[in-house]
Scaffold this active site. Sequence first.
Site, short mmCIF file in Angstrom:
data_model
loop_
_atom_site.label_atom_id
_atom_site.label_comp_id
_atom_site.label_asym_id
_atom_site.label_seq_id
_atom_site.Cartn_x
_atom_site.Cartn_y
_atom_site.Cartn_z
NE ARG A 179 -1.69 -2.34 2.62
CZ ARG A 179 -1.77 -3.59 2.14
NH1 ARG A 179 -2.81 -3.93 1.44
NH2 ARG A 179 -0.84 -4.48 2.39
CB THR A 180 3.40 2.61 2.30
OG1 THR A 180 2.64 2.15 3.41
CG2 THR A 180 3.97 3.98 2.59
CE LYS A 221 26.87 -2.56 -4.72
NZ LYS A 221 26.84 -1.48 -5.71
NE ARG A 251 6.85 0.54 5.07
CZ ARG A 251 5.64 -0.01 4.98
NH1 ARG A 251 5.54 -1.29 4.64
NH2 ARG A 251 4.56 0.69 5.19
CG HIS A 290 3.08 3.88 8.56
ND1 HIS A 290 3.31 4.68 7.46
CD2 HIS A 290 2.63 2.69 8.07
CE1 HIS A 290 3.01 4.00 6.36
NE2 HIS A 290 2.60 2.79 6.70
N1 CP Z 1 -0.62 -0.11 5.65
C1 CP Z 1 0.63 -0.33 5.17
O1 CP Z 1 1.61 0.34 5.55
O2 CP Z 1 0.68 -1.30 4.23
P1 CP Z 1 2.00 -1.77 3.46
O3 CP Z 1 2.91 -2.40 4.49
O4 CP Z 1 1.54 -2.71 2.41
O5 CP Z 1 2.66 -0.51 2.90
#
Ligand code: CP
Length: 306
Positions: free
Chosen positions: A54-55, A83, A104, A132
């Site tokens: 999603r993100t 590396k 991320r 998040h």
């Molecule tokens: N909700 C969420 O962060 O989903 P993903 O881990 O798929 O990005």
Amino acid sequence: VEKNFIGRDIISLHDFSREEILFILAFAQQFENLRNSMMSGRILATCFYEPSTRTRLSFESAMFQLGGDVIGFDAGSSSSAVKGETVADTAKMIEGYADVMVIRHPQEGSARVAGESSTIPVINGGDGANQHPTQTFLDLYTILKTKGTLSNLKIGFIGDLKYGRTVHSLAEALTHFNSSLYFISPTSLRMPSHILSFLTEHDQLYYETTDLYDYLFELDIVYVTRIQKERFFDSLEYEKVKNSYVLDKRILKTVKQDLKILHPLPRVNEIDSSLDSSPQAEYFQQSKNGVTVRKALLSLVLGIYP
Ligand code: CP
């Protein structure tokens, strides 16, 4: 007000005031289903050291829907991290390749490091069990859209409250809005003490229980989370709690008719698919709202408006 956001990093909800959060949620409305070329010539870098559907894809979709371009990697193993390159060096270098970056990373604090190393806006797409923030903006947007308010609601959080970064960000953000919070989890996955202290310091009313049914009948929102296997050091501990809460059609006899069920997704078995067609199920719409909110955030940090 928009101009206050130009060039800003989005690392933690702590960096945003109540007024700024409300501004972002209102600003985002104009991006519902908006497609244009306002980001033409601009580049988003998606630097994902951890899996994501999603993100990453909603950020990419957001940029494409606004006519921009995207570069990036979807695993640390396909970047020069293998590396030994540091997050700081990667972020410094990405500023020469892109106008805005989403990161991320499994390590808490990594997004802050990236933001301090780079002159372009850095957006935290999830750092370990910490924060998040863009998920929180879309969660707040979803609550506001379905309930018309963020105040005077009874909001339950179910599942992994210890490692779930989405619940940490959301609970902290809700301290601005005078709702009551109900934390439903196995004892071993309780909300961490530093989050509970934060809530207390901000006069946030909250209740804790291990029993799904203690408060379920009175809730306006339930925010369900996955028990995250990948965050456990001991697989036996995961086995003990993995099926703690499974919501299925039986809960509909108990809950308020206008309850809305949210989940950041992905789910495993904590929401049975028999609930997907119920009027209470809001989680797929919630994930769609992610594109709307992320278009708005890209617009604000780049200072490019519809
Ligand atoms: N909700 C969420 O962060 O989903 P993903 O881990 O798929 O990005």
